[in-house]
Design an enzyme around this catalytic site. Structure first.
Site, PDB file in Angstrom:
ATOM      1  N   GLU A 197       0.873   8.728 -11.997  1.00 27.50           N
ATOM      2  CA  GLU A 197       1.690   8.141 -12.798  1.00 27.50           C
ATOM      3  C   GLU A 197       1.493   8.595 -14.227  1.00 27.50           C
ATOM      4  O   GLU A 197       2.507   8.660 -15.228  1.00 27.50           O
ATOM      5  CB  GLU A 197       1.059   6.694 -13.231  1.00 27.50           C
ATOM      6  CG  GLU A 197       1.252   5.701 -12.059  1.00 27.50           C
ATOM      7  CD  GLU A 197       0.372   5.676 -10.695  1.00 27.50           C
ATOM      8  OE1 GLU A 197       0.262   4.716 -10.030  1.00 27.50           O
ATOM      9  OE2 GLU A 197      -0.413   6.707 -10.972  1.00 27.50           O
ATOM     10  N   PHE A 208      -6.685  -8.867  -7.908  1.00 32.25           N
ATOM     11  CA  PHE A 208      -6.282  -7.715  -7.603  1.00 32.25           C
ATOM     12  C   PHE A 208      -5.430  -6.704  -8.277  1.00 32.25           C
ATOM     13  O   PHE A 208      -4.233  -7.181  -8.529  1.00 32.25           O
ATOM     14  CB  PHE A 208      -5.751  -7.557  -6.103  1.00 32.25           C
ATOM     15  CG  PHE A 208      -5.619  -6.152  -5.503  1.00 32.25           C
ATOM     16  CD1 PHE A 208      -6.891  -5.409  -5.352  1.00 32.25           C
ATOM     17  CD2 PHE A 208      -4.461  -5.869  -5.031  1.00 32.25           C
ATOM     18  CE1 PHE A 208      -6.811  -4.099  -4.851  1.00 32.25           C
ATOM     19  CE2 PHE A 208      -4.360  -4.709  -4.645  1.00 32.25           C
ATOM     20  CZ  PHE A 208      -5.499  -3.721  -4.534  1.00 32.25           C
ATOM     21  N   GLN A 209      -5.993  -5.642  -8.955  1.00 34.88           N
ATOM     22  CA  GLN A 209      -5.123  -4.723  -9.758  1.00 34.88           C
ATOM     23  C   GLN A 209      -4.434  -5.457 -10.953  1.00 34.88           C
ATOM     24  O   GLN A 209      -3.547  -5.294 -11.478  1.00 34.88           O
ATOM     25  CB  GLN A 209      -4.038  -4.101  -8.672  1.00 34.88           C
ATOM     26  CG  GLN A 209      -4.313  -3.192  -7.561  1.00 34.88           C
ATOM     27  CD  GLN A 209      -3.412  -2.247  -7.130  1.00 34.88           C
ATOM     28  OE1 GLN A 209      -2.297  -2.429  -7.089  1.00 34.88           O
ATOM     29  NE2 GLN A 209      -3.703  -1.178  -6.637  1.00 34.88           N
ATOM     30  N   LYS A 231       4.849 -10.247 -11.637  1.00 35.28           N
ATOM     31  CA  LYS A 231       5.675 -10.089 -10.321  1.00 35.28           C
ATOM     32  C   LYS A 231       6.532 -11.600 -10.029  1.00 35.28           C
ATOM     33  O   LYS A 231       7.619 -11.447  -9.595  1.00 35.28           O
ATOM     34  CB  LYS A 231       4.841 -10.088  -9.087  1.00 35.28           C
ATOM     35  CG  LYS A 231       5.370  -9.516  -7.819  1.00 35.28           C
ATOM     36  CD  LYS A 231       4.467  -9.033  -6.765  1.00 35.28           C
ATOM     37  CE  LYS A 231       5.184  -8.476  -5.629  1.00 35.28           C
ATOM     38  NZ  LYS A 231       4.180  -8.110  -4.548  1.00 35.28           N
ATOM     39  N   MET A 236      -9.170  28.191 -25.246  1.00 33.34           N
ATOM     40  CA  MET A 236      -9.439  27.750 -26.389  1.00 33.34           C
ATOM     41  C   MET A 236     -10.826  27.467 -26.697  1.00 33.34           C
ATOM     42  O   MET A 236     -11.556  27.754 -27.755  1.00 33.34           O
ATOM     43  CB  MET A 236      -8.407  26.629 -26.966  1.00 33.34           C
ATOM     44  CG  MET A 236      -8.296  26.391 -28.401  1.00 33.34           C
ATOM     45  SD  MET A 236      -7.828  27.886 -29.390  1.00 33.34           S
ATOM     46  CE  MET A 236      -5.966  27.840 -29.230  1.00 33.34           C
TER      47      MET A 236
END
Length: 595
Positions: A82, A144-145, A194, A505
């Site tokens: 993602e 959940f999630q 959802k 760096m």
């Protein structure tokens, strides 16, 4: 006796009568199309807004939107992670000038987008993030999630929305798309429960429009324009400082015309690279921590600075107290919050960059008399050239490789990078002449940005436009899984990994400021990138000698598909010029012993 009429029969008859359409009435205007859901409205809103491509990762809570995409002509690019989806969307927005779109599911999908959203926010890049969310009734129950996505992203978005009804979700997405590109661009986010995307709706989303309350000022105040013009006219040592807002505001033509008309030297911040052609005599190129010596000298000694679309960040200014100490600052920006935030403006010109430059041009009565100043700037160019040594007894220099790729490609080639030394060499030793050809992470400084950005840039680029990605070995390791996407999509992109087996760096700073104590900066455990590329299905190359560079570059660019060049560079090579953090730009170092 007749049977009495059943009350239930009367109710049914009355209900049926109410459902009968009036003569000439379209039944579909009141009834939902069977199976048409909030998710279909989300997709329709994107289509109405003119979106063409999007980048995402599938998951449970966002699944209804993906199901609606199944029947859409919108191009969806499935990414491997993602974070990469957000970077690809960000780069798509930079190159195209229209918002890139990324999608993810709830919980870890949404939180994995956060780095890319923050990156777009820092760099004012137009982007829309669509995140799945648990059903509305479950919100707040640690389902959940579940994650409070709007709460997490509120500080790093231009605005965000929690969609609450299938009838309105389409217009919400359209507004988010329009708002991302309006005024000062930036990322917006819509969190999609959802149940909202699964519920049926009869409402078609309208055109994408910004909120009625959003009305950024486009024209600067006439008195301020007049005052700025008078100060420019009497300037003896003027400089135009160009920020990324010039590119975001499509003001490059107005900038070029203004600078050339009045023969004023031009310096750019890193996000503005390409806004003014670096092969123009008036170009001082990039200013700041790793800017050219001549750009830093000019901005330090100028007497009037016309700063357009810049936020004066610390990598640009060095120590604010020592930045342009003799200059009257004329600051053009569409966001009033930037005026005098870091550097005090003597004249504030709030408005759209292109519009304000046109206003200034119309108001100017003469060009400043600055022939001696231009001569001084050219002298600084000869005194502090961007050259480098290539001793035979030392390993391959990265600057040479960047110049070799530049010479082998067209002026409109898009360059993307990760973050680190390789990023600085790519911006310093490539000659940029066109806007939207330099794509990098500036304000957030996100390692791993380069490869997913190359994917997003390629989808936004013209068909014949080349894309070259410069990465470091440490930066490349962070998102190299996206090679699988480049191979799957058969994207003709070339990745040059400037491999010094360090987080370069960090190593450079450890040598300069931490007595050479290389704590957690050595990357001599990296894999072999040539066989790794081939394991993904890309073409791999390795180069370590000067006499191999030209042929390898040509072969990598000629390969029809993604290629990766593992460039074994001098591990001791440093980026110069360099201004220590918080230092004075005019006291830049050209070697470690000057720090």
């Amino acid at each position: 006796m007749s049977d009495p009429v059943s009350p239930s029969f009367d109710a049914e008859t009355e209900a049926e009568a109410e459902l009968e359409p009036e003569p000439g009435e379209d039944p579909s205007a009141t009834d939902a199309e069977p199976g048409r859901t909030g998710a279909h409205s989300v997709v329709a809103a994107l289509e109405n807004a003119g979106a063409e491509a999007m980048f995402g990762v599938q998951g449970g809570a966002i699944m209804p939107v993906y199901d609606a995409l199944y029947d859409s002509d919108l191009r969806h690019v499935m990414m491997a992670h993602e974070q990469a989806a957000a970077h690809a969307a960000d780069a798509y927005g930079i190159v195209s000038g229209t918002p890139g779109v990324c999608l993810a599911t709830s919980g870890p999908g949404a939180t994995n987008l956060v780095t890319g959203i923050a990156d777009a926010d820092m760099d004012s890049d137009p982007m829309v993030a669509l995140t799945g969310q648990v059903p509305t009734d479950f919100v707040g129950n640690d389902a959940f999630q579940e994650t409070d996505t709007t709460g997490v992203t509120a500080p790093i978005t231009k605005t965000n929305y929690f969609a609450d009804h299938a009838d309105t979700v389409g217009d919400t997405v359209g507004e988010a798309f329009a708002y991302a590109a309006a005024g000062r661009p930036g990322p917006t986010l819509v969190d999609l429960p959802k149940d909202v995307t699964q519920d049926e709706t009869a409402v078609e989303p309208g055109d994408a429009t910004v909120p009625d309350t959003y009305d950024p000022q486009t024209e600067a105040d006439d008195e301020a324009v007049a005052e700025a013009a008078r100060r420019l006219e009497r300037a003896e040592k003027p400089v135009v400082l160009v920020g990324g807002g010039v590119i975001k505001g499509d003001a490059t033509e107005e900038l070029r015309a203004f600078a050339r008309e009045y023969e004023i030297p031009v310096a750019t911040s890193m996000p503005a690279v390409g806004a003014f052609p670096e092969d123009d005599d008036l170009s001082l190129e990039m200013v700041g921590m790793h800017g050219t010596g001549y750009a830093n000298m000019a901005t330090t000694h100028c007497d009037v600075m016309l700063a357009v679309g810049t936020r004066f960040d610390d990598r640009l200014t060095g120590g604010v107290d020592t930045f342009a100490p003799e200059a009257e600052v004329l600051h053009v920006d569409i966001d009033p919050a930037e005026i005098s935030k870091n550097v005090t403006a003597d004249v504030a010109l709030i408005g759209d960059a292109a519009t304000v430059l046109d206003q200034l041009d119309a108001e100017m009565e003469r060009a400043p008399d600055c022939r001696e100043w231009r001569s001084q700037c050219w002298t600084w160019k000869s005194e502090y050239p961007m050259d480098y040594a290539t001793p035979d007894d030392e390993p391959l220099k990265p600057q040479f490789v960047v110049e070799a790729f530049d010479e082998a490609t067209g002026d409109d080639t898009i360059v993307t990078t990760g973050v680190g030394q390789h990023q600085m060499w790519a911006v310093q030793y490539w000659t940029y002449t066109e806007p939207r050809t330099w794509v990098s992470s500036h304000g957030l400084g996100t390692m791993g940005y380069g490869l997913p950005a190359a994917i997003g840039a390629k989808f936004a680029a013209d068909d014949d436009q080349q894309v070259v990605c410069f990465e470091g070995d440490g930066s490349f390791l962070m998102t190299m899984q996206e090679l699988s996407v480049a191979v799957r999509e058969n994207l003709d992109i070339t990745v040059a990994v400037l491999n010094n087996e360090y987080i370069g760096m960090v190593r450079q700073w450890q040598d300069a400021f931490y007595d050479g104590r290389h704590s957690a900066s050595e990357y001599n455990w990296c894999p072999e990138f040539e066989p790794l590329a081939e394991a993904f299905g890309a073409q791999g190359f390795t180069v370590s000698d000067y006499d191999e560079v030209a042929d390898t570059v040509e072969a990598a660019l000629a390969y029809d598909g993604p290629s990766v060049v593992d460039v074994r560079i001098d591990p001791a090579e440093n980026v110069y010029p360099m201004v220590p953090s918080g230092g004075a730009n005019g006291k830049f170092a050209l070697s470690e012993d000057q720090l």
